[in-house]
Design an enzyme around this catalytic site. Structure first.
Site, PDB file in Angstrom:
ATOM      1  N   ALA A  16       0.872  -1.359  -0.272  1.00 25.28           N
ATOM      2  CA  ALA A  16       0.378  -0.108  -0.297  1.00 25.28           C
ATOM      3  C   ALA A  16       0.701   1.418  -0.166  1.00 25.28           C
ATOM      4  O   ALA A  16       1.841   1.601   0.343  1.00 25.28           O
ATOM      5  CB  ALA A  16      -0.451  -0.050   1.232  1.00 25.28           C
ATOM      6  N   LEU A  19       4.385   4.071   2.716  1.00 32.77           N
ATOM      7  CA  LEU A  19       4.719   3.471   3.428  1.00 32.77           C
ATOM      8  C   LEU A  19       6.326   2.659   3.049  1.00 32.77           C
ATOM      9  O   LEU A  19       7.606   2.497   4.078  1.00 32.77           O
ATOM     10  CB  LEU A  19       4.893   1.247   3.530  1.00 32.77           C
ATOM     11  CG  LEU A  19       3.740   0.738   3.578  1.00 32.77           C
ATOM     12  CD1 LEU A  19       2.984  -0.362   2.235  1.00 32.77           C
ATOM     13  CD2 LEU A  19       3.203   0.832   4.659  1.00 32.77           C
ATOM     14  N   GLY A  20       6.787   3.911   2.308  1.00 33.04           N
ATOM     15  CA  GLY A  20       8.599   4.208   1.841  1.00 33.04           C
ATOM     16  C   GLY A  20       8.930   3.794   1.706  1.00 33.04           C
ATOM     17  O   GLY A  20      10.520   3.665   1.221  1.00 33.04           O
ATOM     18  N   THR A  22       9.030   4.210  -1.806  1.00 37.48           N
ATOM     19  CA  THR A  22      10.244   4.837  -3.078  1.00 37.48           C
ATOM     20  C   THR A  22      11.671   5.407  -2.174  1.00 37.48           C
ATOM     21  O   THR A  22      12.807   5.488  -2.735  1.00 37.48           O
ATOM     22  CB  THR A  22       9.441   6.227  -3.203  1.00 37.48           C
ATOM     23  OG1 THR A  22       8.527   6.357  -3.680  1.00 37.48           O
ATOM     24  CG2 THR A  22      10.488   7.014  -3.918  1.00 37.48           C
ATOM     25  N   GLU A  44       9.162   5.123  -9.559  1.00 37.92           N
ATOM     26  CA  GLU A  44       7.925   5.527  -9.085  1.00 37.92           C
ATOM     27  C   GLU A  44       7.892   5.819 -11.176  1.00 37.92           C
ATOM     28  O   GLU A  44       7.857   6.986 -10.916  1.00 37.92           O
ATOM     29  CB  GLU A  44       6.927   5.910  -8.527  1.00 37.92           C
ATOM     30  CG  GLU A  44       5.554   5.380  -8.633  1.00 37.92           C
ATOM     31  CD  GLU A  44       4.718   5.816  -6.971  1.00 37.92           C
ATOM     32  OE1 GLU A  44       3.821   5.299  -6.279  1.00 37.92           O
ATOM     33  OE2 GLU A  44       5.522   6.987  -6.300  1.00 37.92           O
ATOM     34  N   ARG A 178       0.896   7.459   9.069  1.00 32.60           N
ATOM     35  CA  ARG A 178       1.762   7.984   8.327  1.00 32.60           C
ATOM     36  C   ARG A 178       1.610   8.576   7.112  1.00 32.60           C
ATOM     37  O   ARG A 178       1.022   9.265   6.437  1.00 32.60           O
ATOM     38  CB  ARG A 178       2.468   6.461   7.945  1.00 32.60           C
ATOM     39  CG  ARG A 178       3.842   6.336   8.615  1.00 32.60           C
ATOM     40  CD  ARG A 178       4.900   5.483   7.973  1.00 32.60           C
ATOM     41  NE  ARG A 178       5.554   4.235   8.886  1.00 32.60           N
ATOM     42  CZ  ARG A 178       6.909   4.618   8.926  1.00 32.60           C
ATOM     43  NH1 ARG A 178       7.135   4.042   6.862  1.00 32.60           N
ATOM     44  NH2 ARG A 178       7.588   3.382   9.641  1.00 32.60           N
ATOM     45  N   ARG A 184      -1.530  15.218   1.061  1.00 35.97           N
ATOM     46  CA  ARG A 184      -1.174  16.268   0.260  1.00 35.97           C
ATOM     47  C   ARG A 184      -2.551  16.105  -1.046  1.00 35.97           C
ATOM     48  O   ARG A 184      -2.913  15.364  -0.903  1.00 35.97           O
ATOM     49  CB  ARG A 184      -0.639  16.314  -0.328  1.00 35.97           C
ATOM     50  CG  ARG A 184       0.930  15.730  -0.523  1.00 35.97           C
ATOM     51  CD  ARG A 184       2.366  15.500  -1.434  1.00 35.97           C
ATOM     52  NE  ARG A 184       3.194  15.690   0.115  1.00 35.97           N
ATOM     53  CZ  ARG A 184       3.533  14.479   0.241  1.00 35.97           C
ATOM     54  NH1 ARG A 184       3.095  13.387  -0.660  1.00 35.97           N
ATOM     55  NH2 ARG A 184       4.599  13.803   1.024  1.00 35.97           N
TER      56      ARG A 184
END
Length: 350
Positions: A16, A19-20, A22, A44, A178, A184
């Site tokens: 999902a 989760l960090g 990248t 990505e 998170r 944003r």
């Protein structure tokens, strides 16, 4: 003299959003000098989705999803569902193109004479994210219908041996925290989407394990209950406990159980049409080729170290020695073209 053959480790960081992955992928690329050979990172494809064409796929799918959410329950409105499926296919396109390009550089799996050099390719998501997992979550939310889900799943690519899928996960409360912290404009960080998406990845892991242990979806299919509206709503309910990977999954623990719906039986018939059975066969073939590793995400550097620690147990694929330079160039060009404003300016991911 020809360059010695390479051993290529393909690692797909998935799960999902929020989760960090990248950041972890970039940390892995920075560890290129670590024992085990160089690491090439494929980020990505954000620019493909948002700036390469006149229409922004991310804004488009959010608007289409909101349109569907404003409607009543039941089957998704055909027009709204079709628009969601169209944008979901837009998300899949760059992954499928890259996957085909890399696959063309991989040699047959016969043992290579000599050549112990290893290169690790790290991808920010597998094509299955856009072809199966995100569509499945949208299906649970009734944003798309069964026919849309099957059409998208049918585009999942054949997988050459040696694919390693690292499914990143977090406890639900931490994941929600998170997502709220990083929300944003343009993010799909609403509380309603991550529960079915998290469940999609848990079911994916179970499905790969079930198939890897020799399971077959046809064995026991008729005995499965219907994945009706209540069953899908349970997968989308943030108040539920959610699905988790299990050590020895049965058919009922897999995506196949969630795909047994009356929509696949036209006219209320008792037999699954052959074309739908073939679609499920093809999906099983693709998922069976994946080696799945679960990763409970921590800080990106710790996650990167964990993935590097998994590398000796990961499957590998041979490539001609000359492919090393081609793969390095491919990674550089993909990162340059797919990152709006350059690699440091990219959003954190979907």
């Amino acid at each position: 003299m020809a360059a010695p053959a390479l051993r290529v480790v393909r690692v797909y960081l998935d799960g999902a959003h929020g989760l960090g992955k990248t950041t972890t992928g970039r940390a892995l690329a920075a560890a290129a000098s670590a024992a085990g050979g160089p690491v090439l990172f494929f980020p990505e494809p954000m620019a493909y989705w948002r700036t390469m064409f006149p229409t922004d796929a991310l804004s488009g799918i959010l608007a289409a999803s909101a349109r569907r959410a404003a409607a009543q329950g039941g089957r998704a409105d055909a027009d709204a569902a079709g628009l969601v499926a169209y944008y979901q296919a837009r998300f899949a396109a760059p992954y499928l193109v890259l996957h085909a390009r890399v696959a063309a550089l991989l040699a047959p799996p016969e043992p290579a004479p000599g050549g112990d050099d290893v290169v690790t390719l790290v991808f920010d998501r597998h094509p299955l994210a856009a072809c199966l997992c995100y569509p499945f979550a949208r299906y649970c939310l009734r944003e798309i219908n069964a026919e849309d889900l099957l059409a998208l799943a049918a585009t999942a690519p054949l997988e050459a041996p040696g694919a390693n899928l690292v499914v990143c996960t977090l406890p639900p409360a931490e994941q929600q925290r998170r997502l709220a912290a990083r929300a944003r404009p343009g993010d799909r960080a609403d509380a309603g989407f991550w529960p079915p998406l998290r469940n999609a990845y848990a079911l994916l892991a179970n499905t790969c394990a079930f198939l890897g242990a020799g399971g077959a979806w046809r064995d026991g299919w008729d005995a499965l209950g219907w994945a009706d509206a209540d069953a899908l709503a349970a997968l989308a309910d943030p108040r539920g406990g959610g699905r988790e990977p299990v050590p020895a999954p049965a058919l009922r623990d897999t995506l196949f159980a969630a795909l047994k719906c009356r929509e696949l039986y036209p006219g209320g018939g008792a037999d699954l049409p052959a074309v739908h059975a073939w679609a499920l066969d093809a999906l099983a073939d693709r998922l069976a080729a994946l080696e799945v590793f679960m990763d409970v995400s921590a800080a990106p550097d710790a996650c990167a170290a964990a993935v590097l620690g998994m590398r000796p147990a990961m499957r590998r694929r041979r490539a001609d020695g000359a492919a090393g330079a081609t793969l390095a160039d491919l990674a550089r060009r993909f990162a340059r073209e797919m990152t709006p404003g350059g690699p440091e300016a990219a959003p954190r991911g979907l």
